[in-house]
Design an enzyme around this catalytic site. Structure first.
Site, PDB file in Angstrom:
ATOM      1  N   GLY A  79      24.979  49.460 -44.887  1.00 45.66           N
ATOM      2  CA  GLY A  79      26.124  49.145 -44.040  1.00 45.66           C
ATOM      3  C   GLY A  79      25.775  48.910 -42.581  1.00 45.66           C
ATOM      4  O   GLY A  79      26.650  48.990 -41.712  1.00 45.66           O
ATOM      5  N   SER A  80      24.501  48.583 -42.288  1.00 44.66           N
ATOM      6  CA  SER A  80      24.155  48.424 -40.867  1.00 44.66           C
ATOM      7  C   SER A  80      24.829  47.196 -40.253  1.00 44.66           C
ATOM      8  O   SER A  80      25.199  47.221 -39.070  1.00 44.66           O
ATOM      9  CB  SER A  80      22.643  48.384 -40.677  1.00 44.66           C
ATOM     10  OG  SER A  80      22.084  47.234 -41.259  1.00 44.66           O
TER      11      SER A  80
ATOM     12  N   LYS B  22      36.825  43.361 -66.878  1.00 42.21           N
ATOM     13  CA  LYS B  22      36.502  42.421 -65.793  1.00 42.21           C
ATOM     14  C   LYS B  22      37.739  41.686 -65.260  1.00 42.21           C
ATOM     15  O   LYS B  22      37.924  41.566 -64.056  1.00 42.21           O
ATOM     16  CB  LYS B  22      35.435  41.426 -66.241  1.00 42.21           C
ATOM     17  CG  LYS B  22      35.113  40.422 -65.120  1.00 42.21           C
ATOM     18  CD  LYS B  22      33.874  39.643 -65.349  1.00 42.21           C
ATOM     19  CE  LYS B  22      33.663  38.503 -64.377  1.00 42.21           C
ATOM     20  NZ  LYS B  22      34.280  38.563 -63.062  1.00 42.21           N
TER      21      LYS B  22
ATOM     22  N   ILE C  34      31.403  37.469 -55.964  1.00 44.69           N
ATOM     23  CA  ILE C  34      32.847  37.418 -55.707  1.00 44.69           C
ATOM     24  C   ILE C  34      33.479  36.563 -56.812  1.00 44.69           C
ATOM     25  O   ILE C  34      33.024  35.434 -57.060  1.00 44.69           O
ATOM     26  CB  ILE C  34      33.125  36.795 -54.313  1.00 44.69           C
ATOM     27  CG1 ILE C  34      32.479  37.627 -53.196  1.00 44.69           C
ATOM     28  CG2 ILE C  34      34.629  36.657 -54.075  1.00 44.69           C
ATOM     29  CD1 ILE C  34      33.067  39.005 -52.985  1.00 44.69           C
TER      30      ILE C  34
ATOM     31  N   HIS D  86      22.559  36.162 -45.234  1.00 43.92           N
ATOM     32  CA  HIS D  86      21.424  36.193 -46.151  1.00 43.92           C
ATOM     33  C   HIS D  86      20.146  36.360 -45.323  1.00 43.92           C
ATOM     34  O   HIS D  86      19.976  35.680 -44.313  1.00 43.92           O
ATOM     35  CB  HIS D  86      21.380  34.879 -46.943  1.00 43.92           C
ATOM     36  CG  HIS D  86      20.303  34.866 -47.987  1.00 43.92           C
ATOM     37  ND1 HIS D  86      20.422  35.529 -49.185  1.00 43.92           N
ATOM     38  CD2 HIS D  86      19.070  34.296 -47.995  1.00 43.92           C
ATOM     39  CE1 HIS D  86      19.321  35.363 -49.889  1.00 43.92           C
ATOM     40  NE2 HIS D  86      18.479  34.625 -49.193  1.00 43.92           N
TER      41      HIS D  86
ATOM     42  N   ASP E 136      24.571  31.839 -52.603  1.00 45.22           N
ATOM     43  CA  ASP E 136      23.825  31.339 -51.427  1.00 45.22           C
ATOM     44  C   ASP E 136      23.868  29.823 -51.261  1.00 45.22           C
ATOM     45  O   ASP E 136      22.961  29.241 -50.652  1.00 45.22           O
ATOM     46  CB  ASP E 136      22.355  31.798 -51.483  1.00 45.22           C
ATOM     47  CG  ASP E 136      22.218  33.306 -51.552  1.00 45.22           C
ATOM     48  OD1 ASP E 136      23.067  33.995 -50.974  1.00 45.22           O
ATOM     49  OD2 ASP E 136      21.269  33.788 -52.198  1.00 45.22           O
TER      50      ASP E 136
ATOM     51  N   GLU F  40      19.951  40.041 -37.637  1.00 45.95           N
ATOM     52  CA  GLU F  40      21.257  39.958 -38.318  1.00 45.95           C
ATOM     53  C   GLU F  40      22.319  40.680 -37.494  1.00 45.95           C
ATOM     54  O   GLU F  40      23.460  40.213 -37.401  1.00 45.95           O
ATOM     55  CB  GLU F  40      21.181  40.615 -39.703  1.00 45.95           C
ATOM     56  CG  GLU F  40      20.384  39.834 -40.708  1.00 45.95           C
ATOM     57  CD  GLU F  40      20.390  40.498 -42.083  1.00 45.95           C
ATOM     58  OE1 GLU F  40      21.398  41.083 -42.466  1.00 45.95           O
ATOM     59  OE2 GLU F  40      19.352  40.413 -42.765  1.00 45.95           O
TER      60      GLU F  40
END
Ligand code: GRF
Length: 210
Positions: A12-13, A65, A93, A109, A150, A179
């Site tokens: 979670g940085s 699901k 997602i 990414h 991606d 990031e």
């Protein structure tokens, strides 16, 4: 003030860096919700400490699901976030969420896409692959999310130079550090309506100082 939702599964940085930029007033937004699949991750712990509402969506809570995906969509429709921020979220997602929130989901990414992206390129695998390929540079990419891993439109990139003494581990640290600067900057721009779409390609409009 934009309404933001963050998805995270790990340390979670990035989530923290974004939240710090909100608290300091850099980003004009509020995090309405953190979604995670992992109740024991650092991101959930941070949300608890910072008083950010969170919800867990995973297989043990919602075994089926379709019901799991529908629940996610329903929760998001209840919030109507302006932007969904994937910050180390390890699950795909669902398509129905991607379609409903078209151009409203971003991901970061840890490499220079389109290289070193796609299924299997996550975590240390990415950095190891970059090192194995003998690249001279790597970096971070912020991109919009579509149905393929991606593959969405690239919005921003920042490079780091790979030094001879670098290892996959030291590269991961370098990339993570940038990031934490890049992601808040991009989200700040989004919250200031500075993401412009032209010919189906997004671009960040820079602030012109007088
Ligand atoms: C980052 O390297 C990000 O690029 C990738 O997952 C990692 C998340 O790190 N998608 P953290 O959980 O934000 O510390």
């Amino acid at each position: 003030m934009k309404v933001l939702t963050v998805f995270a599964s790990g340390g979670g940085s990035n989530f923290k860096a974004i939240h710090h930029s909100i608290v300091s007033g850099e980003i004009h937004g509020e995090i309405a919700l953190l979604v995670s699949n992992n109740p024991n991750c650092g991101a959930v712990k941070y949300a608890d400490e910072a008083g950010i509402t969170h919800t867990i969506i995973n297989q043990s809570r919602y075994p089926e699901k379709k019901y799991r995906d529908d629940t996610m969509l329903e929760i998001l429709l209840g919030i109507e976030p302006d932007l969904i921020i994937l910050a180390g979220y390890m699950k795909k997602i669902p398509d129905k969420v991607v379609n409903r929130f078209n151009k409203k989901i971003v991901n970061i990414h840890p490499a220079l896409l389109p290289k070193f992206g796609g299924k299997g390129y996550y975590g240390m695998n990415v950095h190891q692959a970059v090192m194995n390929a003998g690249e001279e540079k790597s970096g971070a990419t912020v991109h919009f999310v579509n149905e393929e891993y991606d593959k969405g439109s690239i919005l921003a990139q920042e490079e780091v130079i790979i030094e001879p003494q670098d290892t996959a581990k030291s590269l991961a640290e370098k990339v993570l550090k940038i990031e934490h600067e890049l992601y808040p900057q991009v989200i700040k721009a989004y919250c200031e309506d500075r993401i412009i779409w032209k010919n189906n390609q997004p671009k960040i409009e820079e602030v012109i100082e007088n």
